[in-house]
Scaffold this active site. Structure first.
Site, PDB file in Angstrom:
ATOM      1  N   ASP A  80       0.875  -1.181   0.000  1.00 51.63           N
ATOM      2  CA  ASP A  80       0.000   0.000   0.000  1.00 51.63           C
ATOM      3  C   ASP A  80       0.909   1.226   0.000  1.00 51.63           C
ATOM      4  O   ASP A  80       2.120   1.117   0.239  1.00 51.63           O
ATOM      5  CB  ASP A  80      -0.890   0.003   1.257  1.00 51.63           C
ATOM      6  CG  ASP A  80      -1.752   1.257   1.344  1.00 51.63           C
ATOM      7  OD1 ASP A  80      -2.287   1.696   0.309  1.00 51.63           O
ATOM      8  OD2 ASP A  80      -1.887   1.832   2.449  1.00 51.63           O
ATOM      9  N   SER A  81       0.293   2.386  -0.170  1.00 49.38           N
ATOM     10  CA  SER A  81       1.063   3.626  -0.117  1.00 49.38           C
ATOM     11  C   SER A  81       1.463   3.964   1.324  1.00 49.38           C
ATOM     12  O   SER A  81       2.317   4.810   1.534  1.00 49.38           O
ATOM     13  CB  SER A  81       0.218   4.764  -0.687  1.00 49.38           C
ATOM     14  OG  SER A  81      -1.019   4.821  -0.001  1.00 49.38           O
ATOM     15  N   GLY A 115      -3.012   8.919  -3.845  1.00 51.92           N
ATOM     16  CA  GLY A 115      -4.341   9.339  -4.319  1.00 51.92           C
ATOM     17  C   GLY A 115      -4.401  10.674  -5.017  1.00 51.92           C
ATOM     18  O   GLY A 115      -5.405  11.006  -5.630  1.00 51.92           O
ATOM     19  N   CYS A 161      -4.270  -1.243  -1.959  1.00 53.57           N
ATOM     20  CA  CYS A 161      -4.430   0.203  -2.144  1.00 53.57           C
ATOM     21  C   CYS A 161      -5.410   0.366  -3.300  1.00 53.57           C
ATOM     22  O   CYS A 161      -5.158  -0.161  -4.398  1.00 53.57           O
ATOM     23  CB  CYS A 161      -3.072   0.810  -2.488  1.00 53.57           C
ATOM     24  SG  CYS A 161      -3.160   2.560  -2.954  1.00 53.57           S
ATOM     25  N   THR A 186      -6.225   3.055  -4.906  1.00 51.89           N
ATOM     26  CA  THR A 186      -5.711   3.948  -5.948  1.00 51.89           C
ATOM     27  C   THR A 186      -4.825   3.144  -6.905  1.00 51.89           C
ATOM     28  O   THR A 186      -5.006   3.209  -8.123  1.00 51.89           O
ATOM     29  CB  THR A 186      -4.906   5.095  -5.297  1.00 51.89           C
ATOM     30  OG1 THR A 186      -5.731   5.718  -4.314  1.00 51.89           O
ATOM     31  CG2 THR A 186      -4.460   6.100  -6.311  1.00 51.89           C
ATOM     32  N   GLU A 229      -4.132   8.422   9.007  1.00 57.79           N
ATOM     33  CA  GLU A 229      -2.685   8.314   9.272  1.00 57.79           C
ATOM     34  C   GLU A 229      -2.348   8.939  10.631  1.00 57.79           C
ATOM     35  O   GLU A 229      -1.406   8.529  11.291  1.00 57.79           O
ATOM     36  CB  GLU A 229      -1.873   8.998   8.155  1.00 57.79           C
ATOM     37  CG  GLU A 229      -2.028   8.353   6.782  1.00 57.79           C
ATOM     38  CD  GLU A 229      -0.902   7.393   6.407  1.00 57.79           C
ATOM     39  OE1 GLU A 229       0.185   7.503   6.973  1.00 57.79           O
ATOM     40  OE2 GLU A 229      -1.137   6.531   5.541  1.00 57.79           O
ATOM     41  N   CYS A 231     -11.176   2.864  -0.349  1.00 56.37           N
ATOM     42  CA  CYS A 231      -9.816   3.274   0.003  1.00 56.37           C
ATOM     43  C   CYS A 231      -9.474   2.466   1.248  1.00 56.37           C
ATOM     44  O   CYS A 231     -10.289   2.391   2.181  1.00 56.37           O
ATOM     45  CB  CYS A 231      -9.779   4.771   0.299  1.00 56.37           C
ATOM     46  SG  CYS A 231      -8.216   5.310   1.022  1.00 56.37           S
ATOM     47  N   THR A 232      -8.279   1.856   1.238  1.00 53.93           N
ATOM     48  CA  THR A 232      -7.966   0.950   2.349  1.00 53.93           C
ATOM     49  C   THR A 232      -7.750   1.679   3.679  1.00 53.93           C
ATOM     50  O   THR A 232      -7.712   1.048   4.729  1.00 53.93           O
ATOM     51  CB  THR A 232      -6.751   0.066   2.006  1.00 53.93           C
ATOM     52  OG1 THR A 232      -5.691   0.901   1.533  1.00 53.93           O
ATOM     53  CG2 THR A 232      -7.101  -0.961   0.954  1.00 53.93           C
ATOM     54  N   HIS A 233      -7.610   3.016   3.614  1.00 60.45           N
ATOM     55  CA  HIS A 233      -7.506   3.764   4.874  1.00 60.45           C
ATOM     56  C   HIS A 233      -8.881   3.934   5.543  1.00 60.45           C
ATOM     57  O   HIS A 233      -8.954   4.145   6.745  1.00 60.45           O
ATOM     58  CB  HIS A 233      -6.944   5.166   4.624  1.00 60.45           C
ATOM     59  CG  HIS A 233      -5.459   5.228   4.432  1.00 60.45           C
ATOM     60  ND1 HIS A 233      -4.812   4.667   3.364  1.00 60.45           N
ATOM     61  CD2 HIS A 233      -4.488   5.820   5.194  1.00 60.45           C
ATOM     62  CE1 HIS A 233      -3.517   4.899   3.463  1.00 60.45           C
ATOM     63  NE2 HIS A 233      -3.286   5.607   4.560  1.00 60.45           N
TER      64      HIS A 233
END
Ligand code: DGL
Length: 276
Positions: free
Chosen positions: A12-13, A45, A75, A77, A154, A186-188
């Protein structure tokens, strides 16, 4: 090492992919895992297609040095832009977030009115819309980019009043448009799930694309005879491209388990060495 005992590579990012790791550990507790969070270059993103494809190829190349048996693009994106390039370049199973998340939403919706939230890139790319329309052309899809959700996640601002206020700003229109299902594209975003649910109301079903993808990983490993059935206790290795200590704290919070070690990788150095 036997092929089935090789680790699953997940990238992931940043930390968002940990929501996918959590589900993979839950469904596939025997699997060895190598995770790469590109924390030096987050967010993806707001970047161009070409940059995201380039980064995704590099992330995959890094994971391949750990002899992984499959790649999970944790991710949305990267999933919405880089999957064709990754599938063309690498010869191993590559698992995206988009198809499993869309499939799950299609199964769950009753009204056919589906909301999708994600990063600017994912939304402008219409990755979910395209996939949902392939499943059923009659679906009505409403999309909304929520760029501030990533920094809030984050920061670990899971239950913060500011998060509620921002979520209300982003989501109220979707709510009043009457979507009955909302894809967290979005994985966040699953990190902020409680707040998102509070804003949307209990009657709206939230689809965690990572949960759907973790099922998909299980199916693919079974189909390809790659499921790790060994009794030995699995390893989970975490790599990031910046600030391991912050990552470690958040990883422990999100995974709900101790994370022994997080290793920083200098990607530029890594690729220089490989070329030289
Ligand atoms: N994890 C990314 C995704 O699922 C969002 C973070 C970013 O923009 O890099 O789209």
């Amino acid at each position: 090492m036997e092929t089935a005992q090789k680790p699953i590579g997940i990238f992931d990012s940043g930390i968002g992919g940990l929501t996918v790791v959590k589900k993979i550990i839950e469904y596939l507790p025997n699997e060895n895992i190598v995770y790469f969070g590109d924390t030096a270059r987050v967010p993806y993103g707001s970047k161009s297609n070409d940059t995201i494809i380039e980064y995704s190829i590099q992330d995959t190349e890094f994971l391949l040095t750990h002899d992984v048996k499959a790649i999970v693009v944790a991710c949305n994106t990267a999933s919405s832009m880089a999957i064709p390039a990754l599938k063309e370049k690498f010869n191993l199973p590559i698992i995206s977030m988009i198809e499993p998340g869309s499939q799950k939403a299609a199964e769950k919706t009753k009204s056919g009115k589906i909301g999708v939230i994600g990063t600017r890139s994912t939304i402008s790319n219409k990755a979910y819309s395209k996939q949902l329309k392939l499943i059923n052309r009659e679906f009505e899809i409403l999309e909304r980019a929520c760029p501030l959700f990533v920094p809030l996640a984050e920061e670990g601002w899971i239950d913060h009043p500011a998060t509620f206020q921002i979520a209300s700003e982003y989501l109220t229109e979707l709510k009043y448009e009457g979507v009955d299902t909302l894809i967290l594209g979005c994985t966040h975003y699953p990190i902020l799930r409680k707040t998102i649910q509070k804003v949307m109301g209990e009657s709206v079903q939230l689809i965690d694309s990572g949960v759907a993808a973790a099922y998909n990983v299980q199916e693919i490993l079974i189909r390809k005879n790659l499921l790790n059935t060994s009794d030995s206790s699995p390893f989970r290795k975490f790599y990031v491209s910046d600030i391991p200590s912050q990552f470690k704290n958040l990883a422990e919070l999100f995974l709900g388990m101790p994370v022994e070690k997080v290793t920083k990788v200098d990607l530029e150095e890594f690729f220089k060495k490989r070329q030289g």
